[in-house]
Design a protein around this motif. Sequence first.
Motif, short mmCIF file in Angstrom:
data_model
loop_
_atom_site.label_atom_id
_atom_site.label_comp_id
_atom_site.label_asym_id
_atom_site.label_seq_id
_atom_site.Cartn_x
_atom_site.Cartn_y
_atom_site.Cartn_z
N ARG A 13 2.05 -5.08 -5.03
CA ARG A 13 2.12 -4.79 -3.55
C ARG A 13 1.08 -5.79 -2.78
N GLN A 14 0.36 -6.25 -3.25
CA GLN A 14 -0.81 -7.12 -2.56
C GLN A 14 0.23 -8.42 -2.86
N GLN A 15 1.24 -8.46 -3.62
CA GLN A 15 1.50 -10.39 -3.69
C GLN A 15 2.64 -9.94 -1.96
N LEU A 16 2.25 -8.60 -1.93
CA LEU A 16 3.79 -8.83 -0.52
C LEU A 16 3.52 -8.57 0.77
N ALA A 17 1.92 -8.26 0.82
CA ALA A 17 1.62 -7.91 2.00
C ALA A 17 1.70 -8.53 2.43
N GLN A 18 1.75 -10.12 3.36
CA GLN A 18 1.24 -10.60 4.02
C GLN A 18 2.76 -10.42 4.66
N ASP A 19 3.45 -9.80 4.01
CA ASP A 19 5.34 -10.51 4.95
C ASP A 19 5.58 -9.60 6.05
N PRO A 20 5.33 -10.33 7.33
CA PRO A 20 5.28 -9.09 8.36
C PRO A 20 6.84 -7.88 8.58
N HIS A 21 7.55 -8.49 7.77
CA HIS A 21 8.82 -7.34 8.11
C HIS A 21 8.00 -5.81 6.69
N ARG A 22 7.76 -6.00 5.64
CA ARG A 22 7.97 -5.21 5.84
C ARG A 22 6.36 -4.19 5.97
N PRO A 23 7.32 -2.64 5.50
CA PRO A 23 6.85 -1.75 6.54
C PRO A 23 5.69 -1.22 5.71
N LEU A 24 4.57 -0.14 6.93
CA LEU A 24 3.32 0.43 6.24
C LEU A 24 3.40 1.67 6.14
N PHE A 25 4.06 2.21 7.15
CA PHE A 25 4.40 3.68 6.54
C PHE A 25 5.59 4.55 6.37
N HIS A 26 6.34 3.05 5.50
CA HIS A 26 7.47 3.91 5.41
C HIS A 26 7.55 3.73 3.86
N PHE A 27 7.90 4.69 2.82
CA PHE A 27 7.82 4.39 1.53
C PHE A 27 8.80 3.45 0.77
N LEU A 28 8.13 2.51 -0.07
CA LEU A 28 9.29 1.29 -0.30
C LEU A 28 8.64 1.16 -1.70
N PRO A 29 9.57 0.49 -2.55
CA PRO A 29 8.83 -0.15 -3.74
C PRO A 29 7.74 -1.54 -3.90
N PRO A 30 7.30 -1.05 -5.34
CA PRO A 30 6.50 -2.22 -5.17
C PRO A 30 6.42 -3.70 -4.89
N HIS A 31 8.06 -3.72 -5.81
CA HIS A 31 8.77 -5.11 -5.42
C HIS A 31 10.29 -4.98 -5.21
N ASN A 32 10.79 -5.49 -5.22
CA ASN A 32 12.61 -5.78 -5.59
C ASN A 32 12.59 -4.76 -5.23
N TRP A 33 14.18 -4.54 -5.31
CA TRP A 33 15.29 -4.00 -5.40
C TRP A 33 15.38 -1.90 -5.42
N MET A 34 15.20 -1.38 -3.79
CA MET A 34 14.91 0.24 -3.92
C MET A 34 16.67 0.11 -3.50
N ASN A 35 17.64 1.74 -4.09
CA ASN A 35 18.53 2.87 -2.88
C ASN A 35 17.92 4.30 -2.86
N ASP A 36 18.80 4.93 -3.41
CA ASP A 36 18.89 6.15 -3.21
C ASP A 36 17.56 6.90 -3.72
N PRO A 37 17.08 7.45 -2.79
CA PRO A 37 16.08 8.63 -3.92
C PRO A 37 16.66 9.83 -4.46
N ASN A 38 15.89 10.00 -5.51
CA ASN A 38 16.11 10.52 -6.66
C ASN A 38 15.51 12.08 -7.09
N GLY A 39 15.20 13.05 -7.44
CA GLY A 39 14.42 14.10 -8.33
C GLY A 39 13.10 14.79 -7.25
#
Length: 485
Positions: A13-39
């Motif tokens: 997360r620290q490595q990607l923190a400078q990306d100006p498109h990465r949201p700050l109050f929506h959940f997203l994975p530490p890096h790489n790909w995510m799709n559906d919420p589960n469980g």
Amino acid sequence: MPMQKFPDPKTLRQQLAQDPHRPLFHFLPPHNWMNDPNGLFFWKGRYHLFYQYNPREAVWGTICWGHASSLDMVHWVDHPPALVPEKGTGDENGCWSGCIVEHKGVPTAVYSGFVEPERTPIMLAHAEDDHLDAWKKSSMNPVIAGAPGGVRQTDFRDPYVWRESDRWKMLVGAGMTNGDSAVFSYDSPDLVNWTYRGPFFRDGGISSVRMWECPNLFPLGERYVLLVSLFPDLQGVYYFIGDYDGRVFSPTEEGYFERGSLFYAPQARLFPDGRVILFGWILEDRSEQAVQRAGWAGVQSLPRQLAINAQGCLVSRPIDELKNLRGEHHLFSGIRLGSGGNFRLPLAGQCLEVEAVLAAEGGRMGMDILVSPDGSEYTRIFVDFEEHRGVLDTTHSSLSKQVNRRMLITPIRDDSSNEVRLHVWIDRSVIEVWFNDDAVITGRVYPTRVDARGLGVFSSDASGEVKRMHIWEMGQIWPADHGKA
Ligand code: DQQ
């Protein structure tokens, strides 16, 4: 399950923190790909969110169940991936979508395995600790080997399980060989031995597509809601509201929960406090090359509490706990705009919540957000008071050629007043907008300029008034040491 070494999520997360498109109050994975919420699951005082995760790269593939937990469904901590594919089993090429239920005191995941090219058996895994960090796949796997007759083997997946008197019930999404979309039902005393009960509900009408993915069934007040995702994606999320007597589901209302936007494959759960809360996958809207360069893809929607409104439609609103993220507050009122008028607000930001009441006798009125100082990039959110439509217009959001441009449109109920309430959540590249608390649009924007942060209001083809506009600067959902851009 063999323990795999995963990189430390905080470092990622620290490595990607400078990306100006990465949201700050929506959940997203530490890096790489995510799709559906589960469980989605509440266990020992914590909310758990699992998600379809490719830890290897920022595109879909080798799907695991990523995992995070929270005390309030707003602030999250990472856990190690929970389920990973295992060679020679029914999930050797992927652990696809599913849910978690408690059986005899043990949280148990029920999910679709994936074996290339086309098998999606139904699988079980049991939690071995109360943090839900260690999971053991069932020795009884697969508990359902494949699709029943009349269903395409490639189009049968995403079990949704609940308890009903002394049995477990399960729905599975499907596409039928006759072209209908359907959900099939099973029941079981123990999650292992399932009896096939035939189609629960099927449709060859407006909602009929190649298949229905990710079915959800839950009570809401006196009624039951069946929610399905129309596959191929981007066709929307559709609901049926009806009566259910334990065997037959008889819908009386239906409609789009969100149509053709970038919101897909939601999962809803009835939580112990009585609320039904849903998360959905928000897709990227830029080229695969741009996604690979960014090193991450996919965001979860804000947690949305579901209700049936006075008109009998399924509606949602962001949960109240999100108010804890509100920081500095600004209030504007009585901004009158002539036809063609616009007004730049003395405020800027990329992570904002806006609540506004707009009034106009006709024409179009709304707000511009993420506006660059030279006006070359801006995103427009407006109400078409003639056509009773809400619009998120991303055609000028970015100068980049790697980004899609869209007019995302939703009908707004005509309540014969000349006012519309807007509730807008701006989180860098993620936009969620509610119109009159019942119609919602989700979109993505990727301005190239870091100074594309301005805000304005406008009116066209009629005069209008911004009666009130509350704006809050929003905080982030991660601990401060996870990095801040
Ligand atoms: N995503 C999962 C499937 C589901 C689809 C695979 C919906 O189980 O049908 O990643 O986005």
